[in-house]
Design a protein around this motif. Structure first.
Motif, short mmCIF file in Angstrom:
data_model
loop_
_atom_site.label_atom_id
_atom_site.label_comp_id
_atom_site.label_asym_id
_atom_site.label_seq_id
_atom_site.Cartn_x
_atom_site.Cartn_y
_atom_site.Cartn_z
N MET A 1 0.84 -1.17 0.00
CA MET A 1 0.00 0.00 0.00
C MET A 1 0.90 1.24 0.00
O MET A 1 1.81 1.33 0.80
N THR A 2 0.63 2.16 -0.92
CA THR A 2 1.42 3.37 -0.97
C THR A 2 0.80 4.44 -0.06
O THR A 2 -0.34 4.31 0.38
N HIS A 3 1.56 5.49 0.17
CA HIS A 3 1.07 6.59 0.99
C HIS A 3 0.12 7.46 0.18
O HIS A 3 0.19 7.50 -1.04
N TRP A 4 -0.79 8.14 0.85
CA TRP A 4 -1.70 9.06 0.18
C TRP A 4 -0.90 10.19 -0.46
O TRP A 4 0.03 10.71 0.15
N GLN A 5 -1.28 10.55 -1.67
CA GLN A 5 -0.59 11.60 -2.42
C GLN A 5 -1.61 12.65 -2.84
O GLN A 5 -2.73 12.32 -3.25
N LYS A 6 -1.23 13.92 -2.72
CA LYS A 6 -2.09 15.00 -3.20
C LYS A 6 -1.30 15.86 -4.16
O LYS A 6 -0.07 15.79 -4.21
N SER A 7 -1.99 16.67 -4.90
CA SER A 7 -1.34 17.55 -5.87
C SER A 7 -0.42 18.54 -5.17
O SER A 7 -0.76 19.06 -4.10
N SER A 8 0.70 18.83 -5.79
CA SER A 8 1.61 19.82 -5.23
C SER A 8 0.98 21.21 -5.21
O SER A 8 1.39 22.07 -4.44
N VAL A 17 -8.06 16.46 -2.88
CA VAL A 17 -8.33 15.06 -3.16
C VAL A 17 -6.99 14.33 -3.13
O VAL A 17 -5.99 14.82 -3.64
N GLU A 18 -6.98 13.17 -2.49
CA GLU A 18 -5.76 12.38 -2.36
C GLU A 18 -5.94 11.04 -3.05
O GLU A 18 -7.06 10.54 -3.17
N VAL A 19 -4.84 10.46 -3.48
CA VAL A 19 -4.89 9.19 -4.21
C VAL A 19 -3.75 8.28 -3.74
O VAL A 19 -2.70 8.77 -3.32
N ARG A 20 -4.00 6.97 -3.79
CA ARG A 20 -2.94 6.00 -3.49
C ARG A 20 -3.29 4.68 -4.18
O ARG A 20 -4.41 4.48 -4.67
N VAL A 21 -2.33 3.76 -4.19
CA VAL A 21 -2.54 2.42 -4.72
C VAL A 21 -2.54 1.46 -3.54
O VAL A 21 -1.64 1.49 -2.70
N ALA A 22 -3.57 0.61 -3.50
CA ALA A 22 -3.66 -0.39 -2.43
C ALA A 22 -4.15 -1.70 -3.05
O ALA A 22 -5.19 -1.73 -3.72
N ASP A 23 -3.38 -2.76 -2.86
CA ASP A 23 -3.74 -4.08 -3.39
C ASP A 23 -4.02 -4.05 -4.89
O ASP A 23 -4.95 -4.70 -5.38
N GLY A 24 -3.26 -3.24 -5.62
CA GLY A 24 -3.39 -3.17 -7.07
C GLY A 24 -4.54 -2.31 -7.56
O GLY A 24 -4.77 -2.22 -8.76
N LEU A 25 -5.27 -1.68 -6.65
CA LEU A 25 -6.39 -0.80 -7.03
C LEU A 25 -6.08 0.63 -6.63
O LEU A 25 -5.26 0.89 -5.74
N VAL A 26 -6.72 1.57 -7.30
CA VAL A 26 -6.53 2.99 -7.00
C VAL A 26 -7.60 3.41 -6.00
O VAL A 26 -8.79 3.11 -6.19
N GLN A 27 -7.18 4.09 -4.94
CA GLN A 27 -8.12 4.62 -3.95
C GLN A 27 -8.05 6.14 -3.97
O GLN A 27 -6.96 6.71 -4.06
N ILE A 28 -9.21 6.76 -3.87
CA ILE A 28 -9.33 8.22 -3.91
C ILE A 28 -10.13 8.65 -2.70
O ILE A 28 -11.14 8.02 -2.36
N ARG A 29 -9.69 9.73 -2.04
CA ARG A 29 -10.46 10.25 -0.90
C ARG A 29 -10.37 11.76 -0.85
O ARG A 29 -9.46 12.37 -1.41
N GLU A 30 -11.31 12.34 -0.17
CA GLU A 30 -11.33 13.78 0.11
C GLU A 30 -10.62 13.97 1.43
O GLU A 30 -10.95 13.31 2.42
N SER A 31 -9.66 14.88 1.49
CA SER A 31 -8.88 15.04 2.71
C SER A 31 -9.75 15.48 3.89
O SER A 31 -9.43 15.17 5.04
N GLU A 32 -10.86 16.16 3.62
CA GLU A 32 -11.74 16.60 4.70
C GLU A 32 -12.60 15.46 5.26
O GLU A 32 -13.17 15.58 6.33
N ASP A 33 -12.73 14.36 4.52
CA ASP A 33 -13.51 13.20 4.95
C ASP A 33 -12.72 11.93 4.62
O ASP A 33 -13.07 11.17 3.73
N PRO A 34 -11.63 11.69 5.33
CA PRO A 34 -10.70 10.61 4.97
C PRO A 34 -11.28 9.21 5.07
O PRO A 34 -10.69 8.27 4.55
#
Length: 67
Positions: A1-8, A17-34
């Protein structure tokens, strides 16, 4: 699982909005509602990202360059 990444361009903001890869899938979340995480395939995410790059979703942000 990679760390959450957000735009510079987000800087130190927690409104992004943050994104990471977990178990071969892409996960997306809103930083205000993690706890609300959307999971998709890398292929679906790549196709969506191409649409973003082409400006297909600019109207959602309330601004479209050149209009």
């Amino acid at each position: 699982m990679t760390h959450w990444q957000k735009s510079s361009t987000s800087g130190n903001s927690n409104q992004c909005v943050e994104v990471r890869v977990a178990d071969g899938l892409v996960q997306i979340r809103e930083s205000e509602d993690p706890d609300a995480i959307v999971t998709t395939t890398p292929g679906a995410f790549a196709r969506w990202l191409e649409g973003v790059k082409r400006g297909e979703f600019d109207h959602v942000a309330g601004s479209r360059p050149g209009t």
